[in-house]
Design an enzyme around this catalytic site. Structure first.
Site, PDB file in Angstrom:
ATOM      1  N   LYS A 101      45.619  37.635  45.015  1.00 43.48           N
ATOM      2  CA  LYS A 101      46.632  38.523  44.425  1.00 43.48           C
ATOM      3  C   LYS A 101      46.634  39.835  45.195  1.00 43.48           C
ATOM      4  CE  LYS A 101      48.199  40.834  40.230  1.00 43.48           C
ATOM      5  NZ  LYS A 101      48.384  42.139  40.894  1.00 43.48           N
ATOM      6  N   ASP A 159      35.539  43.686  56.611  1.00 43.13           N
ATOM      7  CA  ASP A 159      36.169  44.246  57.813  1.00 43.13           C
ATOM      8  C   ASP A 159      35.287  45.271  58.507  1.00 43.13           C
ATOM      9  OD1 ASP A 159      38.370  42.664  57.413  1.00 43.13           O
ATOM     10  OD2 ASP A 159      39.579  44.226  56.455  1.00 43.13           O
ATOM     11  N   SER A 216      42.561  40.849  43.149  1.00 51.65           N
ATOM     12  CA  SER A 216      43.115  42.202  43.203  1.00 51.65           C
ATOM     13  C   SER A 216      42.091  43.216  43.717  1.00 51.65           C
ATOM     14  CB  SER A 216      43.655  42.579  41.821  1.00 51.65           C
ATOM     15  OG  SER A 216      44.510  43.673  41.886  1.00 51.65           O
TER      16      SER A 216
END
Length: 700
Positions: free
Chosen positions: A495, A481, A470
Site C-alpha cells: 500500500k 535503501d 503503509s
C-alpha cells in the site's frame, strides 16, 4: 456536524452537473426497493468528486462500467447460489451503461438488479424452510460443494432446487454433530433461515445504494470509498478509536463475516487467537449465551451483535484462516473494551541464541502500529505518547542490558502516522531523506529526518510480513535503501498511497451557495463522506512501495498466501512505477554477506524440525483454501471432520513442541502467536549469524 441543505441546493446541483438530471420516474412493483428521494443527486456529486479529486485518474467510460458491473454482481451473489443464469443474462444489457447511469444519477438499473436478486434470495430461503419438513437420509453417498465462486450460474429452477436440497442437508449435518436431536436441529436451522429472511425484508434503499457505490469506488481505486451518512459516522468513530467493541475490521466474503484487520491493542488483538482472514460463523452474548449462526448475515447486523458495552463478554465461533469448513471451529471469548493508545505501545523482549559456543543476546522490539497522541503533541505536552519516543526508551533499556543486536518486528503493523515512520527511521540513521510523495498535481515532496544524531548504530534487522503496510513499508524500505539493516520475512502488503476524507455535505453547500440556493428551503439532505487517494509514496531510491511493497533480503515462509492478501490482488490498484531517486548516502551494504547468511539459513533448516513443521502448516493452509466437496453421508462427514481436526492438532503440536511450547490437548484454542514465534526465532538466528560473521554496524 452536518449542516442544513435545502431543496434549492439540490436544484442548483442539478444545474451544475452539465445540466443533466435523471428525471424519468420508474414504477417499481409492490415490495421492490426503489431509490431514495435524494440518492440520485448524492450519486452524481460523489461521482464528480471522485473523478475530479482522486490521484488515480480513470475515465468514466464503458471499460469502467464493465468493472463496476462485475463487482456489483459479485457483491450480490458471489457464491452463485441464488441468481439463475437467465437472470444474469438479463443484466447484461447494463454492462456498459453503468458509466452513464453514474454520471446521470440513474439508479433504476442497479436497483432492478438488486430486486431480482432479493426475489431469488427470498425464494431460496423459503424453499429451504419448506425442505425442513421432509425426512433426510444421511446414509446416501451424496456430496456438496459449498464454495461455488468459480462455478457457473445455475440454469434452471430444478437444478437450483437440487443444489439447495444438498445445502440444507449440509447445514443440518453440521448441527447433527453437536446435537443428535433431528427435531431440535431442524427447529434451529429453520430459525436461522427465517432470520436471514427477516434481514432481507429490512433491506433499505440506503443498503442498495451503498452496495452500488462500493462497487463504483472499488473499481476506481481500492482505497477510495463512499460512506452514506450512517456509515460516515461509524467511520469517524473508528478513526478516533472511541467505539467500545473488539477492535476488528470486518468484511463480508462469500457469505462469511471475515476479519479484514485488527486494531493494534484492541480486545481481539490482545487475545492472540484472532487473525486476519479468520471467519466468524457464530456470535453469543456473555459467557453462557447461546450462539447465533451469522453465516449469510448482513454485515451490519453481525457487527451490531459483536459491539457492546465495555467490560462485557462476546463469544465468537471462529473458523481460523486456512482451516477447512469441515473442521471444528474455535470458541473465543473477547472482553469488549475501548481501544486505548497505551495498548498499542511498542514492547521489548530479549532472546538469547547460541552459535559457535557463544551466547548472543537479541533485543526484539514489537511495534503494532505507528501511533502519535496528536492532541497532546499540539497542546505542547512534553510527555506526549508516540512510537518514536517509546522505542527510544526501549532502546535505552536494551542497551543497558547489553544486547548484541536489535530486531524491529513490524508483522501485522498496518501503518499509521507517516511522521512517526520518518522519525523512527531517524533513530537508526544520522539524517537524510526517508520517503518521497508525489501529489495529485505531480509535485514531488521529500520528507527527511533532520536530526543528525544516530540513537542506535548496532546490528539491526526488521521483520515484516504480508500484513506490514503503509508506514511499515516506508520505514523498512528506508532501512533497506540506506543499507542500515537486514529486512527479513515475506513480501509486504504494497500500500503505497495516502488518503483523505471529503465531507460531501460541505461540498454540496459550497456549490449550492455559489448558485444562490437558500439553505432554509427544505429539510436537510445528508450526502455522506468520500475517501479519496491524494498521493503516492516512493522510496528514496525512486521505486514505489505501491503494488510491490518491500521484498525482504531473506525470505521466510509464511502462511499468509500472497495470492489472497495484498495490494497486487486488487484489480483497480495503482501500478508500480518509479521516479528520480533522492540525494542520500548509503551507510552500508549487505551484498557480500547476504549469500553467506542465506546459505547458513537454508543449511540449518534442512534438519530443523520446527522449519519442517511450519512448512507443513503453510501447505495445509494453502490446500484448505481450495474448494472441496463435502460428503453428506453422516458417518463419512463425521470421520472427515474428526480426521481433519486431529491432523490440524497434530500439525500445530509438532511446531509447538519444536519451538518449546507445550502441546495442546483436543479442544484447547491455539494462540496465533505460536506460529509467529517461529518466524521471530528464525529471524533472530539470521541476525545472530550476521553478528558472528561481521561485527561492523551495517554489513560489508
Amino acid at each position: 456536524m452536518f449542516k442544513k441543505m435545502g431543496l434549492g441546493a439540490v436544484v442548483c446541483l442539478s444545474i451544475l452537473f452539465n445540466n443533466v438530471a435523471f428525471s424519468t420516474v420508474k414504477t417499481y412493483p409492490t415490495g421492490d426497493i426503489q431509490p431514495g428521494k435524494n440518492e440520485s443527486e448524492i450519486c452524481r456529486l460523489a461521482v464528480k468528486m471522485l473523478m475530479t479529486n482522486n490521484y488515480k485518474k480513470v475515465p468514466l467510460n464503458d471499460s469502467l462500467s464493465v468493472l463496476v458491473f462485475n463487482l456489483y454482481l459479485k457483491s450480490l451473489d458471489e457464491n452463485h447460489s441464488y441468481l439463475l443464469a437467465g437472470d444474469v443474462a438479463s443484466f447484461e444489457q447494463y454492462r456498459t451503461l453503468l458509466d452513464d447511469d453514474l454520471q446521470n444519477g440513474n439508479l433504476s438499473h442497479v436497483f432492478g438488479m438488486f430486486n431480482t436478486y432479493k426475489m431469488r434470495y427470498e425464494q431460496r430461503l423459503k424453499y429451504a424452510i419448506a425442505q425442513l419438513n421432509a425426512d433426510f437420509d444421511f446414509t446416501k453417498k451424496d456430496v456438496y460443494i459449498s464454495d461455488r465462486r468459480k462455478k457457473p450460474f445455475i440454469n434452471t429452477e430444478a437444478e437450483m432446487d437440487a443444489m439447495w436440497n444438498k445445502r440444507v442437508k449440509y447445514d443440518l449435518l453440521g448441527l447433527q454433530l453437536g446435537n443428535s436431536s433431528i427435531a431440535k436441529n431442524k427447529e434451529n436451522l429453520k430459525k436461522k433461515y427465517q432470520s436471514l429472511l427477516n434481514q432481507s425484508d429490512k433491506a433499505s434503499s440506503q443498503d442498495v445504494f451503498q452496495l452500488f457505490m462500493n462497487a463504483f469506488t472499488a473499481s476506481v481505486d481500492p482505497h477510495a470509498a463512499y460512506f452514506n451518512p450512517f456509515n460516515a459516522s461509524q467511520f469517524s468513530v473508528g478513526v478516533t478509536r472511541a467505539l467500545e467493541g473488539i477492535g476488528a475490521t470486518l468484511i463480508l466474503e462469500n457469505e462469511y463475516v471475515t476479519i479484514k484487520g485488527l486494531t493494534a491493542g484492541g480486545p481481539a488483538y490482545k487475545t492472540k487467537m484472532i487473525n486476519t482472514g479468520d471467519r466468524i460463523i457464530g456470535i453469543a452474548q456473555g459467557k453462557d449465551g447461546q450462539f447465533q449462526d451469522v453465516t449469510g448475515w448482513r454485515l451490519d447486523n453481525a457487527i451490531a451483535l459483536i459491539r457492546g458495552p465495555k467490560g462485557t463478554v462476546v463469544k465468537l465461533k471462529v473458523l481460523a484462516k486456512g482451516r477447512s469448513d469441515s473442521e471444528e471451529p474455535q470458541i473465543i471469548e473477547v472482553v469488549r473494551d475501548k481501544i486505548i493508545l497505551d495498548d498499542q505501545s511498542a514492547k521489548e523482549e530479549i532472546r538469547t541464541y547460541k552459535a559457535n559456543g557463544k551466547d548472543v543476546k537479541i533485543g526484539v522490539i514489537v511495534i503494532p502500529a505507528f501511533y502519535l497522541d496528536y492532541n497532546a503533541y499540539e497542546a505542547g505536552d512534553h510527555n506526549y505518547k508516540s512510537t518514536t519516543r517509546d522505542v527510544k526508551l526501549l532502546l535505552d533499556t536494551l542497551k543497558q542490558k547489553k544486547v548484541d543486536g536489535i530486531m524491529i518486528d513490524l508483522r501485522g503493523n498496518g501503518g499509521g502516522s507517516l511522521n512517526e515512520a520518518i522519525s523512527l527511521t531517524g533513530l537508526f540513521i544520522s539524517s537524510g531523506p526517508v520517503v518521497q510523495i508525489r501529489e495529485v498535481n505531480e509535485h514531488i515532496k521529500v520528507n527527511s529526518d533532520i536530526d543528525t544524531s544516530t540513537y542506535y548504530g548496532g546490528p539491526l534487522a526488521v521483520l515484516v510480513d504480508r500484513t506490514s503496510a503503509s508506514a511499515s513499508e516506508i520505514f523498512s524500505a528506508a532501512i533497506q535503501d540506506y543499507g542500515r539493516g537486514l529486512i527479513l520475512g515475506s513480501q509486504t502488503y504494497g500500500k503505497g498511497s495516502v488518503q483523505t476524507q471529503i465531507d460531501l455535505n460541505k461540498v454540496a453547500m459550497k456549490l449550492a451557495a455559489q448558485n444562490g440556493a437558500d439553505e432554509e428551503d427544505e429539510a436537510p439532505i445528508q450526502f455522506g463522506q468520500l475517501n479519496v487517494t491524494i498521493g503516492k509514496f516512493y522510496r528514496i531510491n525512486g521505486s514505489s512501495t505501491q503494488h510491490k511493497g518491500v521484498t525482504p533480503d531473506i525470505q521466510l515462509p509464511s502462511y499468509i498466501a500472497p495470492s489472497k492478501y495484498g495490494e497486487d490482488n486488487e484489480p483497480s490498484a495503482m501500478p508500480w512505477d518509479t521516479i528520480g531517486k533522492s540525494e542520500y548516502t548509503k551507510v552500508g551494504s549487505f551484498n557480500r554477506v547476504l549469500p553467506v547468511l542465506t546459505n547458513l539459513y537454508r543449511k540449518r533448516n534442512q534438519t530443523n524440525v520446527a522449519y519442517e513443521a511450519y512448512n507443513n502448516l503453510v501447505k495445509a493452509y494453502q490446500e484448505n483454501e481450495k474448494p472441496k466437496p463435502f460428503s453428506l453421508n453422516e458417518d463419512e462427514f463425521k470421520r472427515t471432520r474428526d480426521s481433519n481436526t486431529q491432523k490440524a492438532l497434530d500439525r500445530d503440536n509438532k511446531l509447538r513442541v519444536a519451538i518449546g511450547f507445550t502441546a495442546l490437548k483436543k479442544g484447547e484454542v491455539k494462540s496465533q502467536t505460536d506460529d509467529l514465534d517461529f518466524m521471530k526465532t528464525e529471524a533472530g538466528q539470521i541476525l545472530t549469524d550476521f553478528i558472528l560473521l561481521n561485527n561492523t554496524t551495517t554489513g560489508i
